[in-house]
Design a protein around this motif. Structure first.
Motif, short mmCIF file in Angstrom:
data_model
loop_
_atom_site.label_atom_id
_atom_site.label_comp_id
_atom_site.label_asym_id
_atom_site.label_seq_id
_atom_site.Cartn_x
_atom_site.Cartn_y
_atom_site.Cartn_z
N TRP A 1 0.94 -1.19 0.14
CA TRP A 1 -0.04 0.03 -0.24
C TRP A 1 0.88 1.13 0.04
N HIS B 1 2.65 14.36 -0.10
CA HIS B 1 2.04 14.71 1.34
C HIS B 1 2.77 13.87 2.24
N ASP C 1 2.85 6.14 3.59
CA ASP C 1 2.66 5.15 2.28
C ASP C 1 3.36 5.96 1.30
N HIS C 2 3.77 7.58 1.17
CA HIS C 2 4.34 8.14 0.41
C HIS C 2 5.65 8.41 0.69
N CYS D 1 -2.02 11.02 -3.55
CA CYS D 1 -3.16 10.30 -3.10
C CYS D 1 -4.45 11.28 -3.45
N HIS E 1 -2.90 3.17 -6.97
CA HIS E 1 -2.87 3.31 -5.74
C HIS E 1 -4.23 3.16 -4.94
FE FE2 Z 1 -1.56 7.31 -0.22
#
Ligand code: FE2
Length: 224
Positions: free
Chosen positions: A19, A64, A68-69, A145, A194
């Protein structure tokens, strides 16, 4: 120009999925990483498997401050020296601790020739930015996202660059059909990944099959 999806919730055979989201972009004489996925090991594994040498990046962008980034930036810091990471406002100390050079972005800007940042758009307390790159086919917009709304990020990218949008790729955060319709009015190709959600993919497949392109870790998009 080529864009390679390095980390995504889905992956081609032989690559790891998680993820998270990360895309590698090579154009205008620059090698750029947009987001870094959730874990350093996934980013490292997939980048090596895809033959991408992340030690040779010229700069990076963080959409951001969500794990997960940004998680994979720990690996990027270990193989680069003082790499610029254009980041929206938030706690930047962890990027410095990992040996990176966070550059705060507070407004739209042309970061290098042919590369624009929308600057942070807000979704409540979340601040998120998108990256836009010029190609002969039009503007390519990479989103993380899309907490502020993918349509808002794409509109901001078009406004800062002054170029019509050719393609948008990344996480769309389960947009409504109205948002997808607006997106379809602005972009010739739409590549949800994603956190976009299966419902947005099936809506696009039904209503805009000519615009939909499906990507996952290991996908490469090439542009003239
Ligand atoms: Fe995300």
């Amino acid at each position: 120009m080529r864009l390679v999806v390095v980390v995504d919730n889905r992956a081609k055979e032989g690559l790891r999925k998680e993820w998270g989201w990360s895309a590698y972009i090579e154009t205008h004489g620059h090698r750029v990483l947009f987001d870094a996925g959730a874990s350093p090991s996934t980013l490292e594994f997939n980048a090596k498997r895809l033959g991408l040498d992340l030690s040779r990046l010229n700069f990076a962008v963080l959409s951001h401050h969500h794990g997960d980034h940004y998680g994979g930036f720990r690996y990027v810091g270990s193989v680069t020296g003082d790499l610029r990471v254009y980041s929206p406002p938030g706690e930047l100390g962890y990027l410095r601790e990992w040996g990176l050079n966070p550059v705060l972005v507070t407004s739209p800007l042309e970061v290098e020739r042919g590369f624009w940042l929308t600057g942070p758009l807000s979704a409540g307390w979340i601040l998120e930015q998108a990256l836009a790159i010029s190609t002969e086919e039009g503007l390519v917009v990479v989103v993380g996202c899309s907490h502020p709304g993918v349509h808002r990020l794409v509109r901001a990218a078009r406004d800062v660059s002054g170029i019509d949008v050719f393609l948008v790729v990344g996480g769309f955060h389960m947009p409504s059909e109205r948002v997808l319709d607006e997106l379809a009015g602005m972009s010739r190709k739409i590549c949800p990944a994603h956190c976009s959600g299966g419902r947005s993919v099936s809506y696009l497949r039904r209503k805009y099959p000519e615009k939909l392109c499906e990507v996952m870790a290991g996908s490469t998009l090439t542009f003239s």
